[in-house]
Design a protein around this motif. Sequence first.
Motif, PDB file in Angstrom:
ATOM      1  N   LEU A  83       0.818   3.891  -3.054  1.00 11.57           N
ATOM      2  CA  LEU A  83       0.373   5.274  -2.863  1.00 11.57           C
ATOM      3  C   LEU A  83       1.474   6.258  -3.237  1.00 11.57           C
ATOM      4  O   LEU A  83       1.189   7.354  -3.747  1.00 11.57           O
ATOM      5  CB  LEU A  83      -0.058   5.474  -1.411  1.00 11.57           C
ATOM      6  N   SER A  84       2.709   5.915  -2.994  1.00 13.24           N
ATOM      7  CA  SER A  84       3.819   6.788  -3.387  1.00 13.24           C
ATOM      8  C   SER A  84       3.854   6.963  -4.904  1.00 13.24           C
ATOM      9  O   SER A  84       4.057   8.072  -5.423  1.00 13.24           O
ATOM     10  CB  SER A  84       5.149   6.212  -2.895  1.00 13.24           C
ATOM     11  N   GLU A  85       3.660   5.854  -5.618  1.00 11.97           N
ATOM     12  CA  GLU A  85       3.653   5.938  -7.082  1.00 11.97           C
ATOM     13  C   GLU A  85       2.427   6.709  -7.579  1.00 11.97           C
ATOM     14  O   GLU A  85       2.495   7.425  -8.582  1.00 11.97           O
ATOM     15  CB  GLU A  85       3.689   4.538  -7.680  1.00 11.97           C
ATOM     16  N   VAL A  86       1.299   6.561  -6.884  1.00 11.31           N
ATOM     17  CA  VAL A  86       0.086   7.303  -7.265  1.00 11.31           C
ATOM     18  C   VAL A  86       0.329   8.802  -7.146  1.00 11.31           C
ATOM     19  O   VAL A  86       0.015   9.589  -8.046  1.00 11.31           O
ATOM     20  CB  VAL A  86      -1.109   6.874  -6.390  1.00 11.31           C
TER      21      VAL A  86
ATOM     22  N   VAL B 298      -8.735  -4.485   2.026  1.00 17.63           N
ATOM     23  CA  VAL B 298      -8.440  -3.134   2.498  1.00 17.63           C
ATOM     24  C   VAL B 298      -7.371  -2.504   1.627  1.00 17.63           C
ATOM     25  O   VAL B 298      -7.442  -1.318   1.246  1.00 17.63           O
ATOM     26  CB  VAL B 298      -7.997  -3.161   3.973  1.00 17.63           C
ATOM     27  N   LEU B 299      -6.347  -3.287   1.275  1.00 22.94           N
ATOM     28  CA  LEU B 299      -5.281  -2.805   0.403  1.00 22.94           C
ATOM     29  C   LEU B 299      -5.844  -2.332  -0.939  1.00 22.94           C
ATOM     30  O   LEU B 299      -5.500  -1.248  -1.428  1.00 22.94           O
ATOM     31  CB  LEU B 299      -4.245  -3.919   0.194  1.00 22.94           C
TER      32      LEU B 299
ATOM     33  N   ALA C 134       0.836  -1.205   0.000  1.00 17.26           N
ATOM     34  CA  ALA C 134       0.000   0.000   0.000  1.00 17.26           C
ATOM     35  C   ALA C 134       0.866   1.248   0.000  1.00 17.26           C
ATOM     36  O   ALA C 134       0.622   2.193  -0.765  1.00 17.26           O
ATOM     37  CB  ALA C 134      -0.931  -0.006   1.209  1.00 17.26           C
ATOM     38  N   ASP C 135       1.908   1.283   0.841  1.00 13.39           N
ATOM     39  CA  ASP C 135       2.783   2.458   0.901  1.00 13.39           C
ATOM     40  C   ASP C 135       3.480   2.692  -0.432  1.00 13.39           C
ATOM     41  O   ASP C 135       3.576   3.831  -0.910  1.00 13.39           O
ATOM     42  CB  ASP C 135       3.817   2.292   2.018  1.00 13.39           C
TER      43      ASP C 135
ATOM     44  N   GLY D 206      -7.008   6.124  -3.481  1.00 15.54           N
ATOM     45  CA  GLY D 206      -5.898   7.021  -3.792  1.00 15.54           C
ATOM     46  C   GLY D 206      -5.847   7.365  -5.270  1.00 15.54           C
ATOM     47  O   GLY D 206      -5.588   8.518  -5.648  1.00 15.54           O
ATOM     48  N   ILE D 207      -6.094   6.377  -6.115  1.00 12.67           N
ATOM     49  CA  ILE D 207      -6.076   6.614  -7.564  1.00 12.67           C
ATOM     50  C   ILE D 207      -7.212   7.551  -7.974  1.00 12.67           C
ATOM     51  O   ILE D 207      -7.022   8.465  -8.783  1.00 12.67           O
ATOM     52  CB  ILE D 207      -6.171   5.266  -8.314  1.00 12.67           C
ATOM     53  N   THR D 208      -8.387   7.344  -7.415  1.00  7.29           N
ATOM     54  CA  THR D 208      -9.528   8.209  -7.733  1.00  7.29           C
ATOM     55  C   THR D 208      -9.265   9.657  -7.315  1.00  7.29           C
ATOM     56  O   THR D 208      -9.552  10.603  -8.058  1.00  7.29           O
ATOM     57  CB  THR D 208     -10.794   7.693  -7.032  1.00  7.29           C
TER      58      THR D 208
END
Length: 372
Positions: free
Chosen positions: A12-15, A62-63, A8-9, A70-72
């Motif tokens: 989200l960093s790449e997002v 959850v992941l 997840a971390d 995050g993408i949305t």
Amino acid sequence: MEDPKQVADAGLSEVLAAASPEALEQVRIKYLGRQGLVTGLMRGLGALPAEERRDAGARFNVLKDVLSEGITKRAAELDRAALSSRLAGERADATLPVSSGVQGRIHPISQTIDEIIAIFGEMGFVVAEGPHIEDDFYNFTALNIPPEHPARQEHDTFYLPPRPAHRSNRDAADPATAGDGSRLVLRTHTSPVQIRTMLKQKPPIRIIVPGRTFRCDHDATHSPMFHQVEGLVIDRTSHMGHLKGCLIEFCRAFFDVDDLPVRFRPSYFPFTEPSAEVDIGCSRAGGELKIGAGGDWLEILGSGMVHPQVLKNCGIDPDEYQGFAFGMGIERVAMLKYGIPDLRTFYESDLRWLRHYGFLPLDIPSPVRGAL
């Protein structure tokens, strides 16, 4: 199996690092696509012991939700940034001159109204407005127009169906709201706005009232719907001399003739006493009408001192206050100023006519720029 928190971390960093919708889509495919990392983890749940499978499945769900959210959110941020960038590039300076290729035009009636407002605005008048559908009280009775007056006849005025014979709850103290079976009318002049103003506002009053009016008439010089502008001044000291000075100044400013001859002829109107028609000098030599010095006269408006009975009808003491009023047809003065021969062409929506007689969008009169 990989730790869902670490996945997840990293995701989200790449997002957050995605600088474009295309880059964000590649991140989505990497993690949530058919061959994505999260999809692969969920497929591997079957290899886990039964006691671990349920807990791992919940963590992977959850992941998936965290990454999807995050993408949305990042997609919405990129959309807003793209819109802001596009708007910044398309921003137009409204103060720049209009190019000669612009086809839009201001209608001569709108232009004339703006010119009249600009001239009277410099004299301290303010604009007042009122409804198009009026009660008999405002349109006739309060203006001292008797029941036998031709303006009250069916052939001259547009009437609405009779109202139910009961008193309105809108304002029991207002004589104009009584449901006595009388009929509302399409206002025949803008004078009802004068009445409404005098009923609501204590003197001093100085207003002009431009607006639409309606009468049963239609030919080259009359229309069922047309425009008028009226003026009203009420105070303790205004007299006929002030009226004459005001209208002489207006006529000369509007027609842009500094020495324009203006005369006042005795006349009669139910709502003014004394009353006067106002004529301007003109010449008809060679069959062509020219405004200015000449051997002929042309009537353009009516005027007079407000009748004492009208003041009483509005709750103003005529022994303490007096004033003057005037009115003119906007189409009429526009036709005279701009050489428009037929009133009906104002309303035919002919773009060729509007391109010929219309005005550029920024040619709007103001007290600063002048009326012309």
